[in-house]
Write a protein that holds these residues in place. Sequence first.
Motif, PDB file in Angstrom:
ATOM      1  N   SER A   1       0.861  -1.188   0.000  1.00  0.00           N
ATOM      2  CA  SER A   1       0.000   0.000   0.000  1.00  0.00           C
ATOM      3  C   SER A   1       0.893   1.231   0.000  1.00  0.00           C
ATOM      4  O   SER A   1       1.599   1.501   0.971  1.00  0.00           O
ATOM      5  CB  SER A   1      -0.913   0.001   1.230  1.00  0.00           C
ATOM      6  OG  SER A   1      -1.702   1.180   1.261  1.00  0.00           O
ATOM      7  N   CYS A   2       0.869   1.966  -1.094  1.00  0.00           N
ATOM      8  CA  CYS A   2       1.651   3.196  -1.239  1.00  0.00           C
ATOM      9  C   CYS A   2       0.816   4.380  -0.733  1.00  0.00           C
ATOM     10  O   CYS A   2      -0.356   4.219  -0.400  1.00  0.00           O
ATOM     11  CB  CYS A   2       2.034   3.387  -2.708  1.00  0.00           C
ATOM     12  SG  CYS A   2       3.039   2.042  -3.364  1.00  0.00           S
ATOM     13  N   PRO A   3       1.402   5.591  -0.663  1.00  0.00           N
ATOM     14  CA  PRO A   3       0.621   6.747  -0.236  1.00  0.00           C
ATOM     15  C   PRO A   3      -0.689   6.862  -1.015  1.00  0.00           C
ATOM     16  O   PRO A   3      -0.701   6.687  -2.231  1.00  0.00           O
ATOM     17  CB  PRO A   3       1.565   7.922  -0.515  1.00  0.00           C
ATOM     18  CG  PRO A   3       2.921   7.331  -0.304  1.00  0.00           C
ATOM     19  CD  PRO A   3       2.825   5.938  -0.878  1.00  0.00           C
ATOM     20  N   HIS A   4      -1.780   7.130  -0.297  1.00  0.00           N
ATOM     21  CA  HIS A   4      -3.151   7.219  -0.810  1.00  0.00           C
ATOM     22  C   HIS A   4      -3.794   5.848  -1.001  1.00  0.00           C
ATOM     23  O   HIS A   4      -4.970   5.770  -1.381  1.00  0.00           O
ATOM     24  CB  HIS A   4      -3.234   8.011  -2.116  1.00  0.00           C
ATOM     25  CG  HIS A   4      -2.630   9.369  -2.042  1.00  0.00           C
ATOM     26  ND1 HIS A   4      -3.187  10.386  -1.279  1.00  0.00           N
ATOM     27  CD2 HIS A   4      -1.493   9.890  -2.604  1.00  0.00           C
ATOM     28  CE1 HIS A   4      -2.429  11.465  -1.391  1.00  0.00           C
ATOM     29  NE2 HIS A   4      -1.402  11.196  -2.175  1.00  0.00           N
ATOM     30  N   GLY A   5      -3.056   4.776  -0.714  1.00  0.00           N
ATOM     31  CA  GLY A   5      -3.646   3.452  -0.791  1.00  0.00           C
ATOM     32  C   GLY A   5      -4.537   3.192   0.418  1.00  0.00           C
ATOM     33  O   GLY A   5      -4.257   3.641   1.521  1.00  0.00           O
ATOM     34  N   VAL A   6      -5.626   2.468   0.184  1.00  0.00           N
ATOM     35  CA  VAL A   6      -6.549   2.100   1.260  1.00  0.00           C
ATOM     36  C   VAL A   6      -6.465   0.589   1.465  1.00  0.00           C
ATOM     37  O   VAL A   6      -6.690  -0.184   0.532  1.00  0.00           O
ATOM     38  CB  VAL A   6      -7.999   2.493   0.938  1.00  0.00           C
ATOM     39  CG1 VAL A   6      -8.922   2.143   2.105  1.00  0.00           C
ATOM     40  CG2 VAL A   6      -8.090   3.981   0.622  1.00  0.00           C
ATOM     41  N   MET A   7      -6.115   0.180   2.688  1.00  0.00           N
ATOM     42  CA  MET A   7      -6.001  -1.236   3.036  1.00  0.00           C
ATOM     43  C   MET A   7      -7.325  -1.715   3.610  1.00  0.00           C
ATOM     44  O   MET A   7      -7.931  -1.043   4.440  1.00  0.00           O
ATOM     45  CB  MET A   7      -4.875  -1.436   4.050  1.00  0.00           C
ATOM     46  CG  MET A   7      -3.501  -1.055   3.512  1.00  0.00           C
ATOM     47  SD  MET A   7      -2.231  -0.969   4.812  1.00  0.00           S
ATOM     48  CE  MET A   7      -2.674   0.605   5.597  1.00  0.00           C
TER      49      MET A   7
END
Length: 258
Positions: free
Chosen positions: A53-59
């Motif tokens: 999960s990179c920046p702005h990714g939602v887990m």
Amino acid sequence: MNQFVYKQASGITALSASFHEFSYKKHAHDEYALGVTLDGIQKFSSRGSIHASCPHGVMLFHPGFVHDGWAHEHQRLDYVMIYVDESKMKAILDTNEPHYFKDSVVYDKTLERLVYNTAFTILNDCDPAFCDDAFTLLGAHLGGLMTDAKINREHQRIQKIKWILRNTEGEPLRLDDVATAVGMSKYQMIRIFKAAVGLSPYQYYLSCKLSRAKKLIEETKEVYTAVTAEHFVDLSHLNKHFKNTYGVTANTYAKSLI
């Protein structure tokens, strides 16, 4: 410096985390867990695959989703998470059936904003009404990201094993008895369960004990109550496993709730 801040409001737990050297051991939550990566890259493994999960990714983790977690190349990682009880999620989705997330990581600006806003209201001690409003908006957006559980014979057996492990309290875990209950040999059950879930039955059982201990601490603010009720050897035994799973010791978690 590693930092883990937990707060609660409206039946939701929020976490603000920042670390680079820490790594979570494999575990599963009883709740739905949704998080936003703010800075850095969070990696986690599940069912033989590594996700990032990179920046702005939602887990997106549903209850029972086994995973670990670490910062990519030990770089600084900052993120927020919310943990939502299954009954609360069913209420917001207006369903009695279990639902699972289709993907573990998504890049959806609206979802990112809604998860972050819900976490923000809790972490900043906003009026509970703001939290309820934020979560209601989030719930309205989640339907398209989820699917009904697929029911087949193996799924039913895995679910039955999970139920037995979750409800084995105050007595020794006897894997032979669990295997008999689902019509398998002990070693067949261990093999099939680990392949499907990602943890051995004993590891899943320990994860359930920790989840119950966490809820007891939330209710009583007493760590020794959790030690006794969940039959840990002593406080240091609970603290060791609690930190591997939640990033902080049981003592620290209890203090954060006062």
